[in-house]
Design a protein around this motif. Structure first.
Motif: not given
Ligand SMILES: [Zn+2]
Ligand SMILES: [Zn+2]
Lengths: 175, 175
Positions: A120-122, A132-133, A154, A156-157, A160-161, A164, A168, B32, B34, B132, B134, B146, B148
């Motif tokens: 991940h990168k968030f 995130n990206g 947003n 809704d985005i 979930p992050f 998650q 983790l 989203v 995962f 879009n 990771s 892991q 997304n």
């Protein structure tokens, strides 16, 4: 003009204004940044977003060796923001160690314990703004690679992050 | 009840309904996913999104060695979708070569020509749906890491990615 007509006119006007604001906020709620960032405009934007943190900063990033971004995390921790970092196991052995630097400065860092990547990168700022990206927090990613970041409020985005991150964070609890 | 009151009541009701729809559509426009994806639900979701392509499929992904996803690109090309792929230079030398397989099947593939990474992991379906995150399109990313993915039809997010794809497509034009 009766009183009820005036009231209805007002309600209608208020609802139209609300619709307009909603329509415009759909755009304002997200921003896209591309790298390489020759003029350091986008890294400033990312830095500013992280520096906005007042309550919490949940970072879940594969590689976090960019010292400028690490200093933002340390600064946030110093002013009382709850900073938590999840990173990849392989990042533990880098020398000088970013993980060691963060821990020395009082920041909790956890990492995966299997042989797959924590890729991940968030990051989530104050539980409501997601970054995130593809961008890892490294010098090369910021200044050389073709990369992207999406900043979004947003829910809704973001929701979930956030969930998650907690999953983790518990899974990578030190034994 | 006068005619103007009835009209106003109707306008107010219509506007409230519009507000409600706007609020709910903000959620419907994004999803989203995962990974790791033990039950292959998310990889199905990703596959379905890509298979929806009717006109165009712009893929800009660092590593594309997942044969199931490559077959979707080849299938799309066969049914007349304009498929374009940008990937990383280092991916050219993998054996067996995913790039060679795509090209053999008639798909245009371009890659960066500097020593930095073409590190994006995004795709745009029919110019209006963005995938879009990771996740690289590899076996390991889908089944072990892991990772997304965010799927979004928000034009404020999709637009910049479409533009950036065209910028990179031109920049990586073979000499
Ligand atoms: Zn990566
Ligand atoms: Zn062909």
């Amino acid at each position: 003009l009766t009183a009820s007509t005036v009231l209805l006119l007002y309600l209608y006007w208020r609802e139209r204004r609300r619709t307009k604001r909603l329509l415009s906020s759909r755009g304002a709620a997200s921003k896209v940044l591309f790298f390489p960032d020759v003029e350091t405009v986008n890294i400033e934007e990312l830095s500013n977003t992280l520096e906005c943190a007042v309550n919490s900063l949940d970072v879940c990033v594969y590689a976090i060796s960019n010292w400028k971004l690490m200093d933002i995390l340390i600064g946030a921790h110093r002013r009382g923001v709850a900073v938590r970092v999840i990173t990849d196991r392989d990042q533990m052995s880098i020398n000088p160690s970013p993980v060691e630097k963060l821990r020395r400065n009082g920041i909790q860092v956890r990492r995966n314990n299997d042989s797959y990547l924590m890729h991940h990168k968030f990051a989530v700022v104050d539980g409501r703004c997601l970054v995130n990206g593809s961008l890892n927090w490294t010098q090369q990613a910021v200044h050389g690679n073709q990369e992207n970041i999406v900043i979004s409020t947003n829910s809704d985005i973001v929701g979930p992050f956030l969930d998650q991150f907690e999953v983790l964070w518990e899974r990578f609890h030190p034994q």
